[in-house]
Every structure is written in structure tokens, then in C-alpha cells.
Design an enzyme around this catalytic site. Structure first.
Site, mmCIF file in Angstrom:
data_model
loop_
_atom_site.group_PDB
_atom_site.id
_atom_site.type_symbol
_atom_site.label_atom_id
_atom_site.label_comp_id
_atom_site.label_asym_id
_atom_site.label_seq_id
_atom_site.Cartn_x
_atom_site.Cartn_y
_atom_site.Cartn_z
ATOM 1 N N LYS A 223 0.825 -1.207 0.000
ATOM 2 C CA LYS A 223 0.000 0.000 0.000
ATOM 3 C C LYS A 223 0.863 1.264 0.000
ATOM 4 C CE LYS A 223 -3.091 3.039 0.422
ATOM 5 N NZ LYS A 223 -4.376 3.221 0.980
ATOM 6 N N LEU B 185 0.633 11.215 -14.881
ATOM 7 C CA LEU B 185 1.681 12.054 -15.465
ATOM 8 C C LEU B 185 1.088 13.415 -15.850
ATOM 9 C CD1 LEU B 185 3.791 9.657 -17.746
ATOM 10 C CD2 LEU B 185 4.478 10.705 -15.584
ATOM 11 N N HIS B 186 0.115 13.885 -15.055
ATOM 12 C CA HIS B 186 -0.446 15.213 -15.326
ATOM 13 C C HIS B 186 0.235 16.218 -14.422
ATOM 14 C CE1 HIS B 186 -3.489 13.404 -17.805
ATOM 15 N NE2 HIS B 186 -3.739 12.548 -16.827
ATOM 16 N N ALA B 187 0.935 17.144 -15.051
ATOM 17 C CA ALA B 187 1.615 18.171 -14.249
ATOM 18 C C ALA B 187 0.569 19.086 -13.620
ATOM 19 C CB ALA B 187 2.553 18.968 -15.144
ATOM 20 N N GLY B 188 0.856 19.585 -12.440
ATOM 21 C CA GLY B 188 -0.107 20.441 -11.747
ATOM 22 C C GLY B 188 0.550 21.190 -10.601
ATOM 23 N N CYS C 112 -4.255 10.887 1.304
ATOM 24 C CA CYS C 112 -3.346 9.729 1.288
ATOM 25 C C CYS C 112 -1.902 10.065 0.960
ATOM 26 C CB CYS C 112 -3.853 8.698 0.286
ATOM 27 S SG CYS C 112 -5.344 7.891 0.827
ATOM 28 N N LYS D 1 -8.768 17.876 -5.357
ATOM 29 C CA LYS D 1 -9.014 17.412 -6.725
ATOM 30 C C LYS D 1 -10.507 17.495 -6.975
ATOM 31 C CE LYS D 1 -9.722 12.523 -6.384
ATOM 32 N NZ LYS D 1 -9.249 11.220 -6.758
HETATM 33 C C1 UDX Z 1 -4.995 8.212 -3.768
HETATM 34 C C2 UDX Z 1 -4.669 6.908 -4.512
HETATM 35 O O1 UDX Z 1 -4.794 7.110 -5.922
HETATM 36 C C3 UDX Z 1 -5.579 5.798 -4.059
HETATM 37 O O2 UDX Z 1 -5.226 4.576 -4.683
HETATM 38 C C4 UDX Z 1 -5.450 5.719 -2.565
HETATM 39 O O3 UDX Z 1 -5.220 4.602 -1.942
HETATM 40 C C5 UDX Z 1 -5.751 6.993 -1.838
HETATM 41 O O4 UDX Z 1 -4.905 8.008 -2.388
HETATM 42 P P1 UDX Z 1 -6.782 10.171 -3.928
HETATM 43 O O5 UDX Z 1 -5.942 10.849 -2.907
HETATM 44 O O6 UDX Z 1 -8.238 10.103 -3.710
HETATM 45 O O7 UDX Z 1 -6.292 8.652 -4.126
HETATM 46 O O8 UDX Z 1 -6.586 10.920 -5.316
HETATM 47 P P2 UDX Z 1 -5.687 10.779 -6.617
HETATM 48 O O9 UDX Z 1 -6.581 10.784 -7.789
HETATM 49 O O10 UDX Z 1 -4.723 9.680 -6.518
HETATM 50 O O11 UDX Z 1 -4.929 12.184 -6.604
HETATM 51 C C6 UDX Z 1 -4.030 12.547 -5.550
HETATM 52 C C7 UDX Z 1 -3.418 13.888 -5.816
HETATM 53 O O12 UDX Z 1 -2.512 13.833 -6.906
HETATM 54 C C8 UDX Z 1 -4.412 14.993 -6.173
HETATM 55 O O13 UDX Z 1 -4.016 16.188 -5.533
HETATM 56 C C9 UDX Z 1 -4.294 15.125 -7.679
HETATM 57 O O14 UDX Z 1 -4.643 16.405 -8.143
HETATM 58 C C10 UDX Z 1 -2.809 14.833 -7.862
HETATM 59 N N1 UDX Z 1 -2.480 14.326 -9.198
HETATM 60 C C11 UDX Z 1 -2.909 13.084 -9.582
HETATM 61 C C12 UDX Z 1 -1.677 15.065 -10.050
HETATM 62 O O15 UDX Z 1 -1.273 16.191 -9.728
HETATM 63 N N2 UDX Z 1 -1.334 14.542 -11.260
HETATM 64 C C13 UDX Z 1 -1.750 13.310 -11.667
HETATM 65 O O16 UDX Z 1 -1.368 12.896 -12.777
HETATM 66 C C14 UDX Z 1 -2.563 12.556 -10.804
#
Ligand code: UDX
Length: 434
Positions: free
Chosen positions: A207, A253-256, A263, A324
Site C-alpha cells: 500500500k 503524469l499530469h503536471a499540476g 493519502c 481534486k
Molecule cells: C490516492 C490513490 O490514488 C488511491 O489509490 C489511494 O489509496 C488513496 O490516495 P486520492 O488521494 O483520492 O487517491 O486521489 P488521486 O486521484 O490519486 O490524486 C491525488 C493527488 O494527486 C491529487 O491532488 C491530484 O490532483 C494529484 N495528481 C494526480 C496530479 O497532480 N497529477 C496526476 O497525474 C494525478
């Protein structure tokens, strides 16, 4: 089969409702009386698409119930799941396991027949072993097998992630425990979901390793985005070009503006601490944490720089406050760093988020909360897109321009079309794109 789910938080509610949908009798138990009363009255305390319907249908069909009484919930249960919170402990970043151990002890004391005690909460490697020791201490006679079954639920997509997972991880030490868990997940066999059966420590580590790897992946592309800006390259195409390599993959792979949520920030910190203590430092994870924290600060500075070095007396519309889209969760959201910094630098903030949340309590006092994106943009000198809710994607640049006083747009999620915004007369900046 019967299951008791301890904790009516995000993970417990989603997992409980989904097991009920699989045909299992589920009783969710929580110590918070008002929460249980609300759930019994059909009110869901969190926003997760589809959850209200799933809960109400399963309650109606008699497979899902709520209580504050653990013994009642455990009556006849084949498995008891721990889905209580494991927040970061103040000061050292370790996961706070007090709720986990307290619940495990209560289960041990209340146990009547044989059962499997399954940890769904994200717990550091070694916790399952400690739970076994605790049970042996307080109820040496109890027939309790300990197992680990971590969740991989993304907020906003949690039901889909539970019903159609990439894999199910089961860590246990006896055939009986594996059997009980395999039976609970039987509907997933039909869709050929891989089941990873392993030891308890390994399941616990999977995990953290998965979440930390995804956090590293995001941070990597964020740094590539910074490099693209210096080099005149386009991070969107870099991500696509990299991601089409099957060994890398296109997702995450989305920049932000930096990752947030319940989590990644907490789990990366806890993994880094555990790794340090066990003498195998995860320096890549440590660097990721530092880079991600710095990135959120840098986003505020980027807004200030885009406005000529000062935002004093300026009005800035901030679109999206949650970490998000499709959630009301504000935990570790970039907005918690960016908005206070802009306010402190003298800007007036007009914020809008499509999902009512407790953002109001978390934003600086002077923040004005608007009723729509266009309302937030009314008279603003700049618009900052912080969370890529779908309704923002559809905003017309011309209408936005007509509403605003200024012409600065910072699209920190690369959600908009640069050309369309520039043609509408905007000074448009996004992340890692020319
Ligand atoms: C995450 C995990 O994906 C999930 O499997 C888990 O066990 C709990 O944590 P979650 O936190 O709900 O889920 O959201 P996730 O969609 O993974 O996004 C996490 C963060 O990463 C967000 O702030 C999102 O904006 C950011 N992100 C995600 C990016 O900046 N770029 C991406 O490409 C993907």
C-alpha cells in the site's frame, strides 16, 4: 457472510456499502453517535459520487446497517474490518495508530466465535504483527486471525475502484483467513481481478509503496514541467511520449500544482519515517515530499510574478479549492497554501468551488465566496484555476474576459486551450506548456 466494518469514515462507508452490494451482510460501527444517527436517517456525511444511492439501496434491502455498538456489529461476523483513521502524528509524521489499536483491543475483548480481523486502514509495516501481540495479551483464548487488505480507493471514483479494482491485496497467515477474504471478494473473480496473496508485512508495504510511487511519478512530471518551461518544450507531449512506453504508463503524469489529499502526503511521510527507522532510507520519497511542499509555495509565487511582482490591491479569482475534482475533501489541497499566501501579499480573493465543503473555515477571513466561476471572475484582475472540475473546462474564454477587469489567467491544471485563451486576449500561463 457477515462483516463488521469499524469506522464510518470514507474508507469504511465505501467498503461497507460495496461489500453489501456484493451480497454480504454488513454492519458499520462508529463511536460518533451523531454520525450513526445521520446515516440511519439516510444522510451521508461525505460527498462521493454514487455513494448515497448505494447506501440507501443496500439499507433498504436489509444488507447494510449502522450502529454505535461494537458487540452488536460483531454478532456472527466472519470478518471484522478496521477502517479507522490513521492521521499523521503531530511532530514526527508517523501514522497515528491509537485508533487502530484501541479498536483492535475492543474487538479482541468482544470476540465470541472465530473471526478474521482485517486492517483496511493504511498502517505502517509491522502493525499487523503488533495487533497479533495485542490480541495475544488481552484475549489469549480468542480465535482471531489477523489479516491486511489495503484499500486503493481514489476519492471521486471510490465505488468504481472497489467494484473494478486493478488488484486485491490480501496479507494473511492462515488458509482460513485467505478463504474468508477470498469469499468476500468472490464477485471480482468473474471479472478476473488479480488477487495478490502474501504475508501481512508485504501487504502493508504494498500500500505504501504504491502510493509513494504514484507521488514520485507526479512529482517527476511536475519537475519535467518546470524544465519544459525553461527549455521551450511541452510537458503534455513529453508525458504522452513517455507514457506510451508500456513500462511507464500514461496515468499520473499530469503536471499540476502539487499533489494533496488524504493519502499521498500522509503516506509518503509515514513511509519515509518507517524507512529511516528500519535503516533503509527511502531518499527518493523524502525528496518527493520536499519538492511537493515547495511546489505549492512556488505556485503562489508564480501568480505574484504573473501580476508583475505584486498582488497588493489586486483581485484574484480562485477556481477550485478541494485537492481534486469530485470531492469535498480539503486535506492538503494546494489552495491551503496558495490562497493564504496571496491574501497575505495583499490580494483580495474571490473563490469558488462547485462542492460546498468546509473550505470556508480554512480560507483566510477576507476570502469572498462566489456562487459560480463567472461570479468569482467578476471584476477580477486574474483568474487562477487550481482544481480541474469539469464545469471549469467548459468556461468560454470570451465570457470570462467580458466579466473580468484584467486579463491574466493562470491555468495550474492545464485544463484550458492555450490558443483559445490567447486569442480571447488573455495573458495565459499554464504548467510546462509554451
Ligand atoms: C490516492 C490513490 O490514488 C488511491 O489509490 C489511494 O489509496 C488513496 O490516495 P486520492 O488521494 O483520492 O487517491 O486521489 P488521486 O486521484 O490519486 O490524486 C491525488 C493527488 O494527486 C491529487 O491532488 C491530484 O490532483 C494529484 N495528481 C494526480 C496530479 O497532480 N497529477 C496526476 O497525474 C494525478
Amino acid at each position: 457472510m457477515r462483516v463488521a466494518m469499524i469506522g464510518a469514515g470514507y474508507v469504511g462507508l465505501v467498503s461497507g456499502a460495496c461489500f453489501a452490494e456484493f451480497g454480504v451482510d454488513v454492519c458499520v460501527v462508529d463511536t460518533e453517535v451523531s454520525k450513526v444517527e445521520a446515516l440511519r436517517a439516510g444522510r451521508i456525511p461525505i460527498y462521493e459520487p454514487g455513494l448515497d444511492k448505494l447506501v440507501s439501496e443496500n439499507v433498504r434491502d436489509g444488507r447494510l446497517s449502522f450502529t454505535t455498538d461494537l458487540s452488536e456489529a460483531m454478532e456472527g461476523a466472519d470478518a471484522v474490518f478496521l477502517a479507522v483513521g490513521t492521521p499523521s502524528r503531530r511532530g514526527d509524521g508517523h501514522a497515528d495508530l491509537s485508533y487502530v489499536f484501541a479498536a483492535a483491543e475492543q474487538v479482541a475483548r468482544a470476540a465470541k466465535g472465530p473471526l478474521v480481523l482485517v486492517t483496511k486502514s493504511t498502517v505502517p509495516v509491522g502493525t499487523g504483527r503488533q495487533i497479533q501481540e495485542l490480541i495475544a495479551r488481552v484475549r489469549p483464548d480468542a480465535e482471531i486471525e489477523v489479516a491486511s487488505n489495503p484499500e486503493f480507493l481514489r476519492e471521486g471514483n471510490a465505488i468504481g475502484d472497489f467494484m473494478r479494482p486493478d488488484r486485491v491485496v490480501i496479507g494473511a497467515e492462515s488458509d482460513r483467513a485467505f478463504q474468508v477474504l477470498r469469499r468476500l471478494y468472490r464477485p471480482l473473480y468473474l471479472i478476473e481481478t488479480p488477487i495478490v496473496q502474501t504475508g501481512i508485512e508485504t501487504a502493508e508495504l504494498i500500500k505504501y509503496a504504491a502510493n509513494a510511487f504514484l507521488a514520485v511519478k507526479i512529482t517527476f512530471i511536475n519537475q519535467m514541467a518546470d524544465l519544459c518551461e525553461k527549455a521551450g518544450a511541452d510537458v503534455h507531449d513529453v508525458a504522452r511520449g513517455m507514457g506510451l512506453d508500456g513500462r511507464i504508463g500514461r496515468k499520473f503524469l499530469h503536471a499540476g500544482p502539487g499533489y494533496g489529499g488524504s493519502c499521498f502526503p500522509k503516506d509518503t511521510l509515514a513511509l519515509a519515517r518507517t524507512a529511516q527507522e528500519l535503516g533503509a532510507p527511502a531518499t527518493i520519497v523524502e525528496q518527493t515530499i520536499a519538492a511537493n511542499d515547495a511546489r505549492k509555495e512556488a505556485m503562489a509565487e508564480r501568480v505574484i510574478a504573473a501580476m508583475g511582482g505584486s498582488v497588493a490591491g489586486k483581485t484574484i479569482a480562485v477556481l477550485g479549492l478541494t485537492f481534486k475534482p469530485e470531492t469535498d475533501d480539503m486535506r492538503d489541497a494546494p489552495s491551503l497554501v496558495v490562497v493564504p499566501r496571496l491574501a497575505q501579499a495583499g490580494a483580495t480573493i474571490r473563490a469558488y468551488d462547485p462542492q460546498p465543503s468546509h473550505a470556508r473555515q480554512l480560507m483566510p477571513a477576507a476570502t469572498h465566496f462566489a456562487d459560480s466561476a463567472l461570479d468569482a471572475a467578476e471584476g477580477a484582475d486574474a483568474v487562477v484555476l487550481l482544481t480541474e472540475w469539469n464545469e471549469f473546462r467548459a468556461l468560454s474564454p470570451d465570457r470570462l474576459k467580458a466579466t473580468m477587469a484584467g486579463n491574466t489567467v493562470l491555468d495550474l491544471r492545464n485544463a484550458w486551450d492555450p490558443q483559445a485563451f490567447r486569442e480571447a486576449g488573455f495573458q495565459y500561463q499554464s504548467i510546462g506548456r509554451p
